[in-house]
Design a protein around this motif. Structure first.
Motif, short mmCIF file in Angstrom:
data_model
loop_
_atom_site.label_atom_id
_atom_site.label_comp_id
_atom_site.label_asym_id
_atom_site.label_seq_id
_atom_site.Cartn_x
_atom_site.Cartn_y
_atom_site.Cartn_z
N CYS A 13 -28.06 -1.49 21.41
CA CYS A 13 -26.97 -2.38 21.02
C CYS A 13 -26.10 -2.67 22.24
CB CYS A 13 -26.13 -1.74 19.91
SG CYS A 13 -24.74 -2.74 19.38
N VAL A 14 -25.88 -3.95 22.52
CA VAL A 14 -25.08 -4.36 23.67
C VAL A 14 -23.91 -5.20 23.19
CG1 VAL A 14 -25.08 -5.60 25.87
CG2 VAL A 14 -27.15 -4.41 25.13
N ASP A 37 -34.09 -8.07 25.04
CA ASP A 37 -34.86 -6.90 24.58
C ASP A 37 -34.08 -5.97 23.66
OD1 ASP A 37 -37.03 -7.79 26.00
OD2 ASP A 37 -36.68 -6.47 27.73
N ALA A 38 -32.75 -6.12 23.60
CA ALA A 38 -31.93 -5.25 22.76
C ALA A 38 -32.17 -5.55 21.28
CB ALA A 38 -30.46 -5.44 23.10
N GLU A 39 -32.01 -4.52 20.46
CA GLU A 39 -32.13 -4.71 19.01
C GLU A 39 -30.98 -5.54 18.47
OE1 GLU A 39 -32.53 -1.02 16.89
OE2 GLU A 39 -34.00 -0.27 18.33
N GLU A 40 -29.82 -5.41 19.08
CA GLU A 40 -28.64 -6.11 18.61
C GLU A 40 -27.73 -6.46 19.79
OE1 GLU A 40 -25.10 -5.34 15.34
OE2 GLU A 40 -26.18 -3.63 16.15
N VAL A 41 -27.25 -7.71 19.79
CA VAL A 41 -26.28 -8.16 20.78
C VAL A 41 -25.05 -8.62 20.01
CG1 VAL A 41 -25.75 -9.85 22.58
CG2 VAL A 41 -28.06 -8.88 22.41
N ARG A 42 -23.93 -8.00 20.29
CA ARG A 42 -22.67 -8.35 19.61
C ARG A 42 -21.78 -9.08 20.61
NH1 ARG A 42 -22.37 -5.17 14.68
NH2 ARG A 42 -20.36 -6.17 14.42
N VAL A 43 -21.54 -10.35 20.35
CA VAL A 43 -20.66 -11.14 21.19
C VAL A 43 -19.25 -10.99 20.64
CG1 VAL A 43 -20.09 -13.45 22.03
CG2 VAL A 43 -22.49 -12.77 21.76
N ALA A 44 -18.35 -10.44 21.45
CA ALA A 44 -16.98 -10.19 21.02
C ALA A 44 -16.02 -11.12 21.72
CB ALA A 44 -16.60 -8.73 21.30
N LEU A 45 -15.21 -11.82 20.93
CA LEU A 45 -14.16 -12.69 21.45
C LEU A 45 -12.84 -12.13 20.97
CD1 LEU A 45 -16.70 -14.69 20.42
CD2 LEU A 45 -15.20 -16.33 21.47
N VAL A 46 -11.92 -11.92 21.90
CA VAL A 46 -10.61 -11.39 21.55
C VAL A 46 -9.61 -12.55 21.54
CG1 VAL A 46 -8.79 -9.77 22.18
CG2 VAL A 46 -11.17 -9.17 22.58
N ASP A 47 -8.99 -12.76 20.39
CA ASP A 47 -8.02 -13.84 20.19
C ASP A 47 -8.56 -15.19 20.68
OD1 ASP A 47 -6.21 -11.99 19.17
OD2 ASP A 47 -5.28 -11.65 21.12
N ASP A 96 -16.71 1.55 18.00
CA ASP A 96 -16.86 1.34 16.56
C ASP A 96 -18.24 0.80 16.18
OD1 ASP A 96 -14.25 2.18 16.30
OD2 ASP A 96 -13.43 0.15 15.99
N THR A 97 -18.84 0.01 17.06
CA THR A 97 -20.14 -0.59 16.76
C THR A 97 -21.31 0.20 17.35
OG1 THR A 97 -19.98 -2.03 18.70
CG2 THR A 97 -19.18 -2.92 16.60
N SER A 98 -21.02 1.35 17.95
CA SER A 98 -22.04 2.21 18.57
C SER A 98 -22.83 1.47 19.65
CB SER A 98 -22.99 2.77 17.51
OG SER A 98 -22.29 3.52 16.56
N ALA A 99 -22.13 0.66 20.44
CA ALA A 99 -22.78 -0.06 21.53
C ALA A 99 -23.24 0.92 22.60
CB ALA A 99 -21.83 -1.09 22.12
N ASP A 100 -24.35 0.59 23.25
CA ASP A 100 -24.89 1.40 24.33
C ASP A 100 -24.44 0.91 25.71
OD1 ASP A 100 -26.50 2.97 22.56
OD2 ASP A 100 -27.88 1.27 22.43
N MET A 101 -23.92 -0.33 25.75
CA MET A 101 -23.55 -0.94 27.02
C MET A 101 -22.60 -2.10 26.75
SD MET A 101 -26.09 -2.90 29.71
CE MET A 101 -26.86 -1.39 30.32
N ILE A 102 -21.72 -2.38 27.73
CA ILE A 102 -20.86 -3.55 27.68
C ILE A 102 -21.27 -4.48 28.82
CG2 ILE A 102 -18.51 -4.44 27.93
CD1 ILE A 102 -17.46 -1.78 26.87
#
Length: 136
Positions: A13-14, A37-47, A96-102
């Protein structure tokens, strides 16, 4: 790489810290193989704010489409800072999302301003909760 963290070239998870700047775009482009290649990519936007420049009418839609075209499994997270620094919000969300990398851009502001007032990059490099992939 933080102390005690395990290095991997295959993160599950990235978390992508996205702000529509050139540095963020470059970091995503450089990390594209890891993201695809990651199982999940979470794109985070702050405000995020919808604008005719930068974010466009739908903040983050452009990067989600780009990553999807390259095979990444993308989800979106719009985060409210509630007055907290962006770095704190991203770090907590990664935990919180158990990401492995930022993955994020580095030094979007002028370096003098970063030195005087700090910034997301400076704070993240000083106290990373997990491995960082930075590009400028």
């Amino acid at each position: 790489m933080p102390e005690g963290a395990e290095a991997t070239l295959s993160p599950r998870c990235v978390l992508v810290g996205w702000d529509s700047r050139v540095e963020a775009s470059r970091s995503v482009r450089e990390a594209l193989d890891l993201l695809a290649d990651a199982e999940e990519v979470r794109v985070a936007l702050v405000d995020p704010e919808a604008t005719c420049t930068g974010n466009g009418a739908e903040p983050g839609a452009d990067i989600a489409a780009y990553l999807t075209r390259h095979g990444a499994r993308v989800s979106f997270d719009r985060l409210a800072s509630a007055g907290k620094p962006v770095a704190t919000v991203l770090a907590q969300h990664a935990i919180d999302t158990s990401a492995d990398m930022i993955v994020m851009g580095a030094y979007g502001s002028r370096r003098l301003r970063e030195r005087l007032f700090g910034g997301v990059t400076r704070w993240r490099v000083g106290k990373p909760p997990l491995p960082l992939f930075l590009a400028r």
